[in-house]
Design an enzyme around this catalytic site. Structure first.
Site, PDB file in Angstrom:
ATOM      1  N   THR A 158      -1.451   5.930   2.206  1.00 29.40           N
ATOM      2  CA  THR A 158      -2.595   5.451   2.213  1.00 29.40           C
ATOM      3  C   THR A 158      -3.139   4.033   3.436  1.00 29.40           C
ATOM      4  O   THR A 158      -1.819   3.740   3.859  1.00 29.40           O
ATOM      5  CB  THR A 158      -3.402   4.025   1.255  1.00 29.40           C
ATOM      6  N   LEU A 216       0.583  -1.371   0.402  1.00 32.21           N
ATOM      7  CA  LEU A 216       0.253   0.195  -0.041  1.00 32.21           C
ATOM      8  C   LEU A 216       1.179   1.668   0.135  1.00 32.21           C
ATOM      9  O   LEU A 216       1.633   1.082   0.485  1.00 32.21           O
ATOM     10  CB  LEU A 216      -0.760   0.001   1.416  1.00 32.21           C
ATOM     11  N   ASP A 217       0.185   2.213  -0.783  1.00 36.30           N
ATOM     12  CA  ASP A 217       1.509   3.469  -0.253  1.00 36.30           C
ATOM     13  C   ASP A 217       1.407   4.180   0.783  1.00 36.30           C
ATOM     14  O   ASP A 217       0.612   3.416   1.643  1.00 36.30           O
ATOM     15  CB  ASP A 217       0.260   4.667  -1.199  1.00 36.30           C
ATOM     16  N   ARG A 218       1.916   4.492   1.016  1.00 32.03           N
ATOM     17  CA  ARG A 218       2.916   5.057   3.032  1.00 32.03           C
ATOM     18  C   ARG A 218       1.713   6.218   3.072  1.00 32.03           C
ATOM     19  O   ARG A 218       1.333   5.788   4.421  1.00 32.03           O
ATOM     20  CB  ARG A 218       3.740   5.856   2.665  1.00 32.03           C
TER      21      ARG A 218
END
Length: 316
Positions: free
Chosen positions: A149, A145-147
């Site tokens: 998110t 996951l994106d940092r």
């Protein structure tokens, strides 16, 4: 790093849940010594850094012994070393374990915590923290996951099973649902599917839509809205392009709250500034376990602050 076929195990233990860096010398080259190659290859470390590491015996071979700078060049040789860990501000939010068995660990990741070590985020990542907290040094991430998110991330316990779980994501056999808080647009109340071609260039912060065959598909539905002009959206991606949900919501004219990249790049927040997180949450994961055959359905217990406590989120 991924273990290449035929690579021996690392002779160095992890540090704070972070693996040693592994380097394999090329099959051929102009270098007379191991030191010559490493100084050239790792030049980004800065003047004199690699030489000092060699002199201090901090670069080792498969047997754990220090590699001498003047050792003759050996094609295919593996060497390991620990990079200097950057100074990192601890992310002051817990990682909630929602499922753990002998094959999987599924966690509810907070905003601001990177999934795996990269760039300036190394020890303060979900992977490194879980390895330390759970005592599972071989834990690996099946996806990321994106940092910025929050939400569900799947990790594998056994290295030999990682590929089976990664294949689930590659072959789109995991059903993922996200939630987002963004401006309300009555025209988006009815479900709609967004299809576009998204490209993300190396070194460029943002992804962009370009003409061509769609490679990104997202189902978007406004679940509910409020008088303050905000809505809660359900997003179901059928593909997994970088920043896909953020790009698609922005293209619809309802950029996700707290996004520092879309529609305008505002730059990174100062270290330690955990205010106004991106209002995007990986709410659920559903899949058939490729190892056990179990049907899994996991759900995040987190809330998006701009929806659950808007006054607090706006005032942070």
């Amino acid at each position: 790093m991924r273990r290449r076929s035929g690579a021996p195990p690392s002779p160095l233990p992890q540090r704070r849940g972070v693996d040693a860096v592994r380097v394999r010398l090329p099959a051929a080259g102009p270098w007379a010594t191991v030191g010559e190659h490493l100084v050239e290859r790792l030049s980004g470390a800065g003047p004199g850094v690699v030489e000092a590491m060699l002199a201090a015996g901090r670069i080792v071979g498969a047997d754990g012994r220090a590699v001498a700078a003047g050792a003759p060049y050996e094609p295919g040789l593996f060497v390991w070393f620990h990079r200097e860990l950057p100074d990192e501000v601890p992310v002051p939010f817990p990682l909630e374990v929602v499922h753990r068995d002998e094959h999987l660990v599924v966690v509810d990741k907070p905003h601001f915590l990177a999934t795996t070590p990269r760039g300036a985020h190394v020890a303060e990542t979900a992977l490194a923290r879980l390895r330390r907290e759970l005592g599972l040094p071989e834990l690996t991430a099946a996806h990321r996951l994106d940092r910025l998110t929050a939400g569900l991330v799947l990790f594998t316990v056994r290295p030999e099973e990682r590929g089976a779980y990664q294949t689930l994501f590659r072959d789109r056999r995991v059903r993922k649902e996200y939630e987002a808080v963004a401006p309300h647009d009555p025209a988006l109340d009815a479900p709609r599917t967004v299809r576009s071609r998204i490209v993300k260039e190396r070194g460029v912060l943002t992804a962009r839509e370009v003409p061509g065959e769609p490679n990104a598909v997202t189902r978007v539905r406004a679940v509910e809205h409020r008088a303050d002009g905000l809505a809660r959206y359900r997003l179901v991606p059928a593909t997994g392009q970088t920043h896909q949900l953020r790009v698609h919501m922005n293209a619809l004219g309802v950029p996700i709250l707290g996004d520092p990249l879309y529609p305008v790049v505002t730059g990174p927040a100062p270290a330690g500034d955990f205010r106004r997180p991106l209002q995007l949450l990986a709410r659920s994961l559903e899949f058939t376990d490729p190892v056990t055959g179990t049907e899994h359905r996991f759900r995040s217990g987190r809330d998006l602050a701009a929806w659950s406590s808007p006054a607090g989120w706006n005032g942070q």
